[in-house]
Write a protein that holds these residues in place. Structure first.
Motif, short mmCIF file in Angstrom:
data_model
loop_
_atom_site.label_atom_id
_atom_site.label_comp_id
_atom_site.label_asym_id
_atom_site.label_seq_id
_atom_site.Cartn_x
_atom_site.Cartn_y
_atom_site.Cartn_z
N ASP A 189 -25.11 11.67 68.61
CA ASP A 189 -25.12 12.19 69.99
C ASP A 189 -26.09 11.38 70.82
N TRP A 190 -25.69 10.18 71.21
CA TRP A 190 -26.61 9.32 71.95
C TRP A 190 -26.94 9.90 73.31
N ARG A 191 -26.03 10.62 73.93
CA ARG A 191 -26.32 11.24 75.23
C ARG A 191 -27.45 12.26 75.09
N GLY A 192 -27.40 13.06 74.03
CA GLY A 192 -28.47 14.02 73.80
C GLY A 192 -29.81 13.34 73.59
N CYS A 193 -29.82 12.20 72.87
CA CYS A 193 -31.06 11.46 72.65
C CYS A 193 -31.62 10.91 73.96
N VAL A 194 -30.75 10.33 74.77
CA VAL A 194 -31.20 9.79 76.06
C VAL A 194 -31.74 10.90 76.94
N GLY A 195 -31.04 12.05 76.96
CA GLY A 195 -31.52 13.17 77.76
C GLY A 195 -32.86 13.70 77.27
N ARG A 196 -33.03 13.75 75.96
CA ARG A 196 -34.30 14.22 75.39
C ARG A 196 -35.44 13.29 75.77
N ILE A 197 -35.24 11.98 75.65
CA ILE A 197 -36.28 11.01 76.00
C ILE A 197 -36.64 11.12 77.48
N ALA A 198 -35.62 11.20 78.34
CA ALA A 198 -35.86 11.29 79.78
C ALA A 198 -36.64 12.56 80.10
N ARG A 199 -36.28 13.66 79.49
CA ARG A 199 -36.94 14.94 79.76
C ARG A 199 -38.37 14.96 79.23
N GLU A 200 -38.57 14.51 78.02
CA GLU A 200 -39.89 14.60 77.41
C GLU A 200 -40.88 13.59 77.99
N LEU A 201 -40.39 12.45 78.46
CA LEU A 201 -41.27 11.42 79.03
C LEU A 201 -41.27 11.43 80.55
N ASP A 202 -40.49 12.31 81.15
CA ASP A 202 -40.44 12.45 82.60
C ASP A 202 -40.08 11.12 83.26
N ILE A 203 -38.96 10.54 82.83
CA ILE A 203 -38.46 9.30 83.40
C ILE A 203 -36.99 9.48 83.76
N ARG A 242 -40.88 13.70 54.16
CA ARG A 242 -41.33 14.87 54.92
C ARG A 242 -41.42 14.55 56.41
N VAL A 243 -41.83 13.32 56.74
CA VAL A 243 -41.88 12.92 58.15
C VAL A 243 -40.47 12.93 58.73
N TYR A 244 -39.53 12.33 58.01
CA TYR A 244 -38.16 12.26 58.52
C TYR A 244 -37.52 13.64 58.62
N ARG A 245 -37.73 14.47 57.61
CA ARG A 245 -37.16 15.81 57.64
C ARG A 245 -37.72 16.61 58.80
N LEU A 246 -39.02 16.47 59.07
CA LEU A 246 -39.63 17.16 60.21
C LEU A 246 -38.97 16.72 61.51
N ALA A 247 -38.69 15.42 61.64
CA ALA A 247 -38.03 14.93 62.86
C ALA A 247 -36.63 15.51 63.00
N CYS A 248 -35.92 15.66 61.88
CA CYS A 248 -34.56 16.20 61.93
C CYS A 248 -34.56 17.69 62.28
N GLU A 249 -35.57 18.41 61.82
CA GLU A 249 -35.57 19.86 61.98
C GLU A 249 -36.29 20.34 63.24
N SER A 250 -37.07 19.48 63.88
CA SER A 250 -37.82 19.90 65.07
C SER A 250 -36.90 19.95 66.28
N GLY A 251 -37.03 21.01 67.06
CA GLY A 251 -36.20 21.15 68.25
C GLY A 251 -36.57 20.19 69.35
N ASP A 252 -37.83 19.78 69.40
CA ASP A 252 -38.28 18.81 70.40
C ASP A 252 -39.47 18.06 69.84
#
Length: 479
Positions: A189-203, A242-252
């Protein structure tokens, strides 16, 4: 530099998908500059999207520090203020000024940035640039498989490199705006990734039909050669998993960094207890590797025809090292990420040390006039080698004690830890036996050197006696 200029630093291990992410952001309007590394047909056919000047700065800096991108040692203490580092600082400012002075939003991507981030943060701040970061994570088994295929890097080395790239960058970037995405999420879901980056970094990362079509053409599933199961053993116990699993399971990303605090605590413990030991042993291996790369030139002993060269690995040493390389990195516990490398390097160091001492012994044969002095130097080298072996044994005992403490602390995984510790103890015992064998061999080398010295002195005395006999015969004959 415009006041509102913002740079996105794309951070991630080699082969983790940072190239794909960087190109997607570029298609969404992020400037990458004009001097980009060209694609490689047998490596990254869709492009690296790395600025050549940034990569050159990082490569030159690693060279100044005696390191490389695949080096699993820590960076030298005080590297940020070393002369080689100071000589490259102006080039970062020049890159910002010459390439991005008119860009409100631009990005740099180079996996080496993960380890050299403190320098870049200082210089970008001095240039008046606002820094925001995007961390890219990929399944550890996929990264390991990709590095093995492309560079022949072992699983133990890949695991250690993953640890260094993530945790060093995480510590250096604390307090800065940063977003975390995974390669799997980008492909799903590349659109979701782009939206997440834009939202979290305010760009602003605007999408249009043309942009979406271009991204869809670029993210070809055929470019992905390695796939790992989502719940594989790599995610059950290893620190990288554990780092990768945390990234997969974290909502943001906020949830990710909150959960990463515990992992950072474990990494700080590794830095204190394991990393110095690994660094010391790998320094010795680096010396041995340099000696093996040197052209083999036999040394002739003065007054005779004997030649000596570096002693090759014995069959036992070769078998032990090969066995460790095949099995290292397979322990399932978090401690195994670093401990497995300790075992591998610790065993190989005995062979490395023997090579150094064997070279010192050959110095006895360089000249007849300096035999006694050379023998003293060999004795000193042997004594120093034995002291190093004793120090290694002490550190191995400390390592065992620490691993025992980790076993008690991680009571929930006691059964699996016990298997890992048993395997580690077996390897350590093998290293101790090899060290004892090398000690005995060193004693034999010293005895042989003494015997050769005595034989040379006897030959010299015999030659002197013959000269005196000839003089006496001439006197008696009146000639």
């Amino acid at each position: 530099m415009a006041e509102q200029s913002t740079v996105l630093l794309i951070l991630g291990m080699h082969r983790s998908g940072t190239s794909a992410l960087t190109r997607v952001l570029n298609l969404c309007g992020v400037d990458l500059g004009t001097r980009l590394m060209p694609p490689a047909a047998d490596n990254n056919q869709h492009g690296f999207w790395e600025h050549l000047d940034a990569v050159d700065v990082d490569e030159r800096l690693l060279h100044h520090l005696g390191r490389s991108w695949w080096d699993t040692r820590s960076l030298p203490q005080g590297w940020l203020h070393a002369p080689g580092t100071a000589s490259l600082r102006p080039r970062i400012g020049a890159l910002v000024r010459d390439e991005f002075s008119g860009s409100p939003l631009w990005a740099l991507k180079d996996p080496r940035l993960c380890r050299l981030l403190p320098l870049w943060l200082e210089e970008l701040k001095a240039a008046g640039v606002q820094v925001k970061l995007v961390f890219m994570l990929r399944h550890p088994e996929e990264v390991t498989a990709s590095l093995a295929r492309r560079d022949g890097i072992s699983a133990a080395e890949s695991g250690t490199l993953l640890l260094l790239h993530f945790f060093e960058a995480a510590l250096a970037s604390a307090g800065l705006p940063r977003s975390v995405v995974t390669y799997q999420a980008l492909m799903d879901d590349w659109r979701g990734c782009v939206g997440r980056i834009a939202r979290e970094l305010d760009i602003a990362l605007p999408l249009s039909e043309a942009v979406e079509a271009e991204v869809e053409r670029f993210l070809s599933p055929s470019a992905r050669h390695h796939h790992a199961a989502g719940q594989s053993p790599a995610l059950s116990g290893s620190l990288n998993g554990r780092v990768y699993r945390l990234a997969c399971e974290s909502g943001d990303s906020a949830a990710f960094w909150a959960g990463a605090e515990e992992l950072l605590r474990v990494w700080r413990m590794y830095q204190q207890d394991f990393v110095p030991y690994v660094n010391e042993l790998q320094d010795m291996l680096a010396i041995r590797a340099a000696m093996e790369r040197r052209e083999a030139k036999p040394l002739s002993a003065a007054g005779g025809g004997d030649t000596l060269s570096m002693t090759p690995l014995t069959h036992l040493q070769f078998r032990m090292i090969t066995g460790l390389q095949d099995g290292v990195g397979r322990l399932g516990q978090a401690a195994a990420d670093v401990a497995a490398t300790v075992v591998q390097v610790g065993t190989e160091s005995a062979a490395g040390l023997s090579g150094q001492i064997a070279t010192a012994v050959t110095a006895v044969h360089e000249s007849l006039g300096s035999l006694r002095q050379d023998l003293g130097q060999v004795s000193a080298a042997l004594e120093n080698g034995l002291q190093q072996l004793a120090g290694q044994a002490a550190r191995e005992q400390a390592l065992e004690a620490r691993l025992a403490a980790l076993q008690q602390e991680n009571a929930g995984s006691a059964a699996s830890q016990e298997r890992g510790l048993a395997a580690l103890k077996q390897q350590l015992d093998g290293a101790a036996e090899l060290a004892a064998a090398r000690q005995e061999q060193l004693g034999t080398l010293l005895a042989t050197a003494v015997q050769r010295l005595e034989a040379m002195e006897l030959r010299e005395q015999q030659r002197e006696d013959r000269r005196l006999g000839r003089r006496l015969r001439r006197l008696l004959s009146g000639k």
